[in-house]
Design a protein around this motif. Structure first.
Motif, PDB file in Angstrom:
ATOM      1  N   SER A 234       0.812  -1.219   0.000  1.00  0.00           N
ATOM      2  CA  SER A 234       0.000   0.000   0.000  1.00  0.00           C
ATOM      3  C   SER A 234       0.846   1.270   0.000  1.00  0.00           C
ATOM      4  O   SER A 234       0.364   2.338  -0.348  1.00  0.00           O
ATOM      5  N   ASP A 235       2.112   1.152   0.377  1.00  0.00           N
ATOM      6  CA  ASP A 235       3.015   2.312   0.395  1.00  0.00           C
ATOM      7  C   ASP A 235       3.918   2.359  -0.835  1.00  0.00           C
ATOM      8  O   ASP A 235       4.788   3.228  -0.941  1.00  0.00           O
ATOM      9  N   GLY A 236       3.717   1.412  -1.757  1.00  0.00           N
ATOM     10  CA  GLY A 236       4.493   1.410  -2.990  1.00  0.00           C
ATOM     11  C   GLY A 236       5.794   0.637  -2.938  1.00  0.00           C
ATOM     12  O   GLY A 236       6.603   0.707  -3.874  1.00  0.00           O
ATOM     13  N   TYR A 237       6.037  -0.109  -1.852  1.00  0.00           N
ATOM     14  CA  TYR A 237       7.284  -0.859  -1.715  1.00  0.00           C
ATOM     15  C   TYR A 237       7.101  -2.301  -2.200  1.00  0.00           C
ATOM     16  O   TYR A 237       6.143  -2.980  -1.823  1.00  0.00           O
ATOM     17  N   THR A 238       8.040  -2.766  -3.014  1.00  0.00           N
ATOM     18  CA  THR A 238       8.053  -4.170  -3.403  1.00  0.00           C
ATOM     19  C   THR A 238       8.772  -4.962  -2.315  1.00  0.00           C
ATOM     20  O   THR A 238       9.495  -4.379  -1.487  1.00  0.00           O
ATOM     21  N   PRO A 239       8.620  -6.294  -2.301  1.00  0.00           N
ATOM     22  CA  PRO A 239       9.365  -7.083  -1.309  1.00  0.00           C
ATOM     23  C   PRO A 239      10.875  -6.854  -1.381  1.00  0.00           C
ATOM     24  O   PRO A 239      11.555  -6.808  -0.353  1.00  0.00           O
ATOM     25  N   LEU A 240      11.403  -6.678  -2.597  1.00  0.00           N
ATOM     26  CA  LEU A 240      12.843  -6.444  -2.749  1.00  0.00           C
ATOM     27  C   LEU A 240      13.245  -5.119  -2.107  1.00  0.00           C
ATOM     28  O   LEU A 240      14.293  -5.024  -1.450  1.00  0.00           O
TER      29      LEU A 240
ATOM     30  N   ILE B 106      12.739  -0.881 -10.159  1.00  0.00           N
ATOM     31  CA  ILE B 106      11.381  -0.356  -9.946  1.00  0.00           C
ATOM     32  C   ILE B 106      11.451   0.821  -8.976  1.00  0.00           C
ATOM     33  O   ILE B 106      12.163   0.782  -7.970  1.00  0.00           O
ATOM     34  N   GLU B 107      10.700   1.869  -9.274  1.00  0.00           N
ATOM     35  CA  GLU B 107      10.643   3.047  -8.403  1.00  0.00           C
ATOM     36  C   GLU B 107       9.258   3.159  -7.777  1.00  0.00           C
ATOM     37  O   GLU B 107       8.255   2.848  -8.419  1.00  0.00           O
ATOM     38  N   ASN B 108       9.218   3.621  -6.536  1.00  0.00           N
ATOM     39  CA  ASN B 108       7.927   3.915  -5.921  1.00  0.00           C
ATOM     40  C   ASN B 108       7.565   5.375  -6.166  1.00  0.00           C
ATOM     41  O   ASN B 108       8.264   6.077  -6.915  1.00  0.00           O
ATOM     42  N   ALA B 109       6.499   5.840  -5.529  1.00  0.00           N
ATOM     43  CA  ALA B 109       6.042   7.216  -5.761  1.00  0.00           C
ATOM     44  C   ALA B 109       7.048   8.250  -5.290  1.00  0.00           C
ATOM     45  O   ALA B 109       7.033   9.406  -5.738  1.00  0.00           O
TER      46      ALA B 109
END
Length: 523
Positions: free
Chosen positions: A350-356, A380-383
């Motif tokens: 929900s915060d844009g973080y992948t497991p990695l 991959i980038e989050n917000a």
């Protein structure tokens, strides 16, 4: 006295039925409808038919004889014969009157109370049971809007309340003062008594009926008080109870269990199929609420156990959450177990973080390596435009997670190849654009098809050699950003310039060295 009255009744039965006598022991207030036991012979005069009800003889022959000449629905001070039969708790008289056409829904003047309300108020269980079996409207209301169920709660008649509950009385109704059964019980200080009565009924396998679950819900009720035994009975009612029902604020039973710290109830609901990803009006889910709970660890164990043992549409969502939590905490075994299926290892939370990203931020290099092997993408980038590498470096440069990520990125870079400028004649000539790539397995570095352009590296380094700097001493690009050099096994020195500056040059060097080692020593 009673025998004398019966003789009098028998003698009068065939005569005038409108004769009134003062033999009754009950009187009532026409304004409030309240009854008073005043003693035999002290009540207002009424007809002999009423005497036959109050002083009922065992066979009922006298009452039957009188009812041949008079209707049972003629009111007297706002009541009828059957109201009087209930007041006197005379079940046989009630049966005779109903068989003779007495109206079971006739309201008492001034209050609107019906037979069922009178029985509930007096606490006459046997009479109430008879009326329920006879098909009386158990949810009818008085003029004040009260049902028999509310009246039982107000007068604390537990057995009568249980009877109505088992019979399907509606717990979702309110009276004219907007009070429900629960609020009425609270007003008369009978909250615990009502709770126990409800639980006694639910434990028999009965789901209490409520037309408005925002007012009362059996599922929410037993979840809030953490009665697991009752909750087990409810979840067994497949097709009857909606485990995902939400109250007026969007809270589900699973959310309620989390908020109240009821781990056992939460476990039961989750394994029964409750959706932990439902959102309330505030955007919260059972999972997000569990993170703030003092029992966070216990809730996580429940979710993990479910994710590892179940395979349902709901379990995929739970697995998604559990994978992120396990990666963040460094739980290698759990991450390994949850990535053996078809789960998307690149899905953000929900915060844009992948497991990695979460594993990298926690510095868990071993888990980063595992996730990468399962298809995790590094860039991959989050917000907030954060990548796994950036998050890994929050723990300081050179940590284990950063090393794993850089190795993967570097290896991918050199094996995939890229456009670079190659300097000729040790820097004396003009640079030319080439496609530089390494070959996995033999460790060849290529920038063309001829053997001279396919070399085996001995080592690589960022920056120019001393001779290169001298040869280009008069050139402005002698210290060009992105410059790196390779020394081959034949001691030939080759200089390249990549886009992306020093950081990308370092990645090229890292990748060349890594693939070269793999070619020599294996992975």
């Amino acid at each position: 006295m009673k025998t004398l009255i019966k003789v009098l009744l028998f003698n009068q039965a065939g005569a005038r039925t409108d004769t009134k006598v003062s033999l009754g022991a009950w009187s009532w207030d026409l304004t409030t409808g309240e009854e008073f036991r005043v003693g035999a012979g002290l009540a207002e005069p009424y007809s002999i038919t009423w005497c036959a009800v109050e002083y009922f003889e065992e066979t009922g022959s006298i009452l039957n004889m009188l009812l041949q000449h008079v209707s049972p629905n003629i009111p007297h001070f706002g009541r009828t014969l059957i109201h009087h039969a209930i007041l006197c708790a005379n079940l046989k008289a009630i049966e005779i009157l109903l068989n003779r056409g007495a109206d079971p829904e006739f309201p008492i003047q001034g209050t609107g109370s019906r037979l069922i309300h009178l029985s509930a108020r007096r606490g006459y269980y046997t009479v109430l049971n008879h009326l329920v079996n006879a098909g009386c409207n158990i949810d009818s209301k008085t003029e004040g809007g009260e049902t028999a169920l509310m009246i039982c709660a107000r007068y604390k008649h537990v057995d009568c309340l249980k009877l109505l509950a088992r019979s399907g009385a509606d717990f979702g109704l309110v009276n004219m003062a907007n009070q429900c059964v629960q609020s009425i019980a609270g007003l008369v200080r009978w909250t615990l008594g009502l709770r126990q009565a409800i639980l006694d009924v639910v434990r028999t396998g009965t789901v209490l009926y409520s037309s408005d679950t925002s007012i009362f819900s059996t599922l929410m009720f037993v979840t809030r008080i953490n009665d697991v035994e009752s909750l087990e009975k409810i979840v067994d009612q497949t097709g009857v109870v909606d485990l995902n029902e939400q109250d007026e604020n969007g809270y589900s039973a699973a959310m309620v269990a989390v908020i109240n710290g009821h781990v056992d109830a939460f476990q039961l609901l989750v394994f029964a199929g409750a959706d932990v990803n439902l959102e309330n009006k505030y955007g919260e889910t059972a999972i997000s609420l569990s993170k703030a709970s003092v029992n966070c660890g216990d809730f996580e164990k429940v979710i993990l156990e479910y994710a590892l043992t179940k395979s349902t549409p709901n379990s995929s969502n739970i697995t998604f959450y559990t994978l992120h939590r396990a990666a963040s905490k460094g739980d290698y075994d759990t991450v390994e177990a949850l990535t053996n299926g078809e789960n998307d290892v690149n899905a953000p939370d929900s915060d844009g973080y992948t497991p990695l990203m979460l594993a990298a931020r926690g510095g868990h290099g071993k888990i980063c390596k595992l996730l990468i092997s399962k298809g995790a993408i590094c860039d991959i980038e989050n917000a907030r435009h954060e990548t796994a590498l950036m998050l890994a470096r929050e723990n300081g440069v050179g940590n284990d997670a950063e090393r794993v990520l850089l190795d993967h990125m570097a290896r991918g870079l050199v094996l995939g190849g890229g456009r670079v400028k190659k300097h000729c004649k040790g820097g004396k000539g003009c640079p030319h654009t080439k496609q530089l790539v390494m070959v996995e397995g033999n460790g060849l570095l290529r920038w063309g098809k001829s053997s001279r352009r396919n070399v085996v590296c001995k080592w690589a380094e960022v920056g120019p050699s001393a001779s290169f700097r001298w040869n280009r001493r008069k050139k402005a690009d002698r210290d060009e950003a992105g410059l790196f050099r390779v020394v081959t096994t034949r001691n030939k020195e080759v200089h390249f310039v990549c886009e992306g500056g020093v950081e990308m040059a370092e990645l090229w060097v890292r990748g060349i060295q890594l693939v070269t080692r793999e070619a020599i020593f294996g992975k």
